[in-house]
Design an enzyme around this catalytic site. Sequence first.
Site, mmCIF file in Angstrom:
data_model
loop_
_atom_site.group_PDB
_atom_site.id
_atom_site.type_symbol
_atom_site.label_atom_id
_atom_site.label_comp_id
_atom_site.label_asym_id
_atom_site.label_seq_id
_atom_site.Cartn_x
_atom_site.Cartn_y
_atom_site.Cartn_z
ATOM 1 N N SER A 254 -18.077 -18.901 -24.886
ATOM 2 C CA SER A 254 -18.455 -20.291 -24.680
ATOM 3 C C SER A 254 -17.935 -20.788 -23.331
ATOM 4 O O SER A 254 -16.877 -20.354 -22.866
ATOM 5 C CB SER A 254 -17.857 -21.138 -25.808
ATOM 6 O OG SER A 254 -18.314 -22.470 -25.732
ATOM 7 N N PRO A 255 -18.637 -21.728 -22.692
ATOM 8 C CA PRO A 255 -18.123 -22.302 -21.446
ATOM 9 C C PRO A 255 -16.776 -22.988 -21.658
ATOM 10 O O PRO A 255 -16.601 -23.731 -22.624
ATOM 11 C CB PRO A 255 -19.194 -23.315 -21.054
ATOM 12 C CG PRO A 255 -20.440 -22.840 -21.728
ATOM 13 C CD PRO A 255 -19.975 -22.251 -23.025
ATOM 14 N N CYS B 263 -13.986 -25.065 -19.231
ATOM 15 C CA CYS B 263 -13.605 -25.584 -17.914
ATOM 16 C C CYS B 263 -12.191 -25.140 -17.556
ATOM 17 O O CYS B 263 -11.284 -25.200 -18.390
ATOM 18 C CB CYS B 263 -13.708 -27.100 -17.889
ATOM 19 S SG CYS B 263 -15.409 -27.683 -17.935
ATOM 20 N N ALA C 221 -18.714 -25.266 -16.976
ATOM 21 C CA ALA C 221 -19.721 -26.171 -16.441
ATOM 22 C C ALA C 221 -19.701 -26.129 -14.917
ATOM 23 O O ALA C 221 -18.676 -26.373 -14.292
ATOM 24 C CB ALA C 221 -19.455 -27.597 -16.925
ATOM 25 N N GLN D 155 -23.513 -22.304 -17.039
ATOM 26 C CA GLN D 155 -23.821 -23.609 -17.617
ATOM 27 C C GLN D 155 -23.949 -24.621 -16.485
ATOM 28 O O GLN D 155 -23.007 -24.823 -15.706
ATOM 29 C CB GLN D 155 -22.722 -24.054 -18.579
ATOM 30 C CG GLN D 155 -23.068 -25.340 -19.315
ATOM 31 C CD GLN D 155 -21.924 -25.853 -20.178
ATOM 32 O OE1 GLN D 155 -20.896 -26.261 -19.653
ATOM 33 N NE2 GLN D 155 -22.109 -25.836 -21.492
ATOM 34 N N TYR E 18 -21.467 -35.846 -21.555
ATOM 35 C CA TYR E 18 -21.819 -35.784 -20.140
ATOM 36 C C TYR E 18 -23.222 -36.351 -19.928
ATOM 37 O O TYR E 18 -23.860 -36.816 -20.876
ATOM 38 C CB TYR E 18 -21.624 -34.365 -19.619
ATOM 39 C CG TYR E 18 -20.169 -33.936 -19.751
ATOM 40 C CD1 TYR E 18 -19.154 -34.719 -19.195
ATOM 41 C CD2 TYR E 18 -19.805 -32.806 -20.467
ATOM 42 C CE1 TYR E 18 -17.817 -34.375 -19.343
ATOM 43 C CE2 TYR E 18 -18.465 -32.450 -20.618
ATOM 44 C CZ TYR E 18 -17.481 -33.242 -20.053
ATOM 45 O OH TYR E 18 -16.163 -32.906 -20.210
ATOM 46 N N ARG F 141 -27.180 -26.699 -24.445
ATOM 47 C CA ARG F 141 -26.075 -27.078 -25.333
ATOM 48 C C ARG F 141 -26.257 -28.534 -25.736
ATOM 49 O O ARG F 141 -26.413 -29.416 -24.882
ATOM 50 C CB ARG F 141 -24.721 -26.877 -24.659
ATOM 51 C CG ARG F 141 -23.562 -27.441 -25.482
ATOM 52 C CD ARG F 141 -22.200 -26.921 -25.086
ATOM 53 N NE ARG F 141 -21.901 -25.687 -25.813
ATOM 54 C CZ ARG F 141 -20.682 -25.152 -25.901
ATOM 55 N NH1 ARG F 141 -19.649 -25.730 -25.306
ATOM 56 N NH2 ARG F 141 -20.481 -24.040 -26.567
ATOM 57 N N ARG G 38 -11.445 -20.952 -27.687
ATOM 58 C CA ARG G 38 -9.988 -20.861 -27.803
ATOM 59 C C ARG G 38 -9.541 -19.533 -28.415
ATOM 60 O O ARG G 38 -8.483 -19.011 -28.067
ATOM 61 C CB ARG G 38 -9.452 -22.036 -28.624
ATOM 62 C CG ARG G 38 -9.578 -23.368 -27.893
ATOM 63 C CD ARG G 38 -8.919 -24.493 -28.673
ATOM 64 N NE ARG G 38 -8.925 -25.728 -27.911
ATOM 65 C CZ ARG G 38 -9.737 -26.748 -28.139
ATOM 66 N NH1 ARG G 38 -10.617 -26.692 -29.108
ATOM 67 N NH2 ARG G 38 -9.681 -27.845 -27.397
#
Length: 370
Positions: A22-23, A25, A61, A103, A185, A233, A327
């Site tokens: 998963s993306p 940051c 992102a 992404q 976002y 997403r 995570r």
Amino acid sequence: MSRLFQPLTIRGTTFAHRTWVSPMCQYSCDPVEAPGVPNDWHLVHLGSFATGGAALVLTEAAAVVPEGRISPQDAGLWNDEQAGAWRRIVDFLHGQGAAAGVQLAHAGRKASTHRPWDERSGSVPVAEGGWPTVGPSAVAFGSYAEPAALDEAGTAGVVRAFADAARRADEAGFDVVEVHAAHGYLLHQFLSPLSNRRTDRYGGDLAGRSRLLLEVVDAVRAVWPQDKPLFVRLSTTDWVEGGWDVDDSVALSRELAAHGVDLVDASSGGNVPDAPIPVGPGYQVPPAGRIKRETGILVGAVGMLLEPAQAEQVLVSGDADAVFLARALLADPRWVQRAAVALHEHGTLAWPPQYVRATRQQVPLVRPRG
């Protein structure tokens, strides 16, 4: 063969299995010397997941314009220098047998903020390297700075920026583009009636609030090669009354499929400060399952998928076609290899030859790559 380790082909891309990154940051670009340019940290961070066996590695992102960054330290894909830096990372991922995805994002009213671990939180002042933010309406996110409402020239610029970034993503060698329309976002801000109070064609009913995202998808699909997958997403719900909800997400997912989107990456939340989100193992799986069953589009599940058996069950139950981990992989970049052992698939997952010696006493059927 377990469902988790079955290959999945989307358009012209075959993913070796269904455990994807998963993306996440990292807030680790140099905002002065190389704004938006990924560096050695990103290479090692993302590369560790590829050497750990992930079939698809999505970047964090990547902002499509400078003012679309969440923080001054965020990565981007608005210029060729950034594309060249991403190319180095993509080549490494491919060398480890992983597909590479990016992404594409615009943070909107949640842009220009301090990094999570900085002493201060909230918006970064312009005098300290921040910038004015934009959104669908002049409605701030909590205590953040109030954004300026985008006019139609501004929305058209957003569409062009996503398309330009997608073109650069192809030049950098990425296999997948994911449009970020979640977590509060910009594109999510347009979707939710809590942040979108417009009365023009980009506001009002579901069709109006979805218009900008669909225009972005159409523009990206027009420049993104037809044999390469396109993901979106979504935050499937705002988790508050009167906000974006799962019914909206189901309806929108049907539209996304009709506009050439191949997979919905089903997350949630992010548009309302302190929303009462019932966080727990697999808490976002039920909305993902609804989207999959009611629309037929491919779906990725994400959110506290911690153990191999849990991830396997998400796929076996038909709630998703792939799982995204975040995570769990930060805690253990070799989670995928551990899952292969736990699900008796260690003979199907190739380890880097440099690491095979670590498995000989425990996993006799591991085969080296190459």
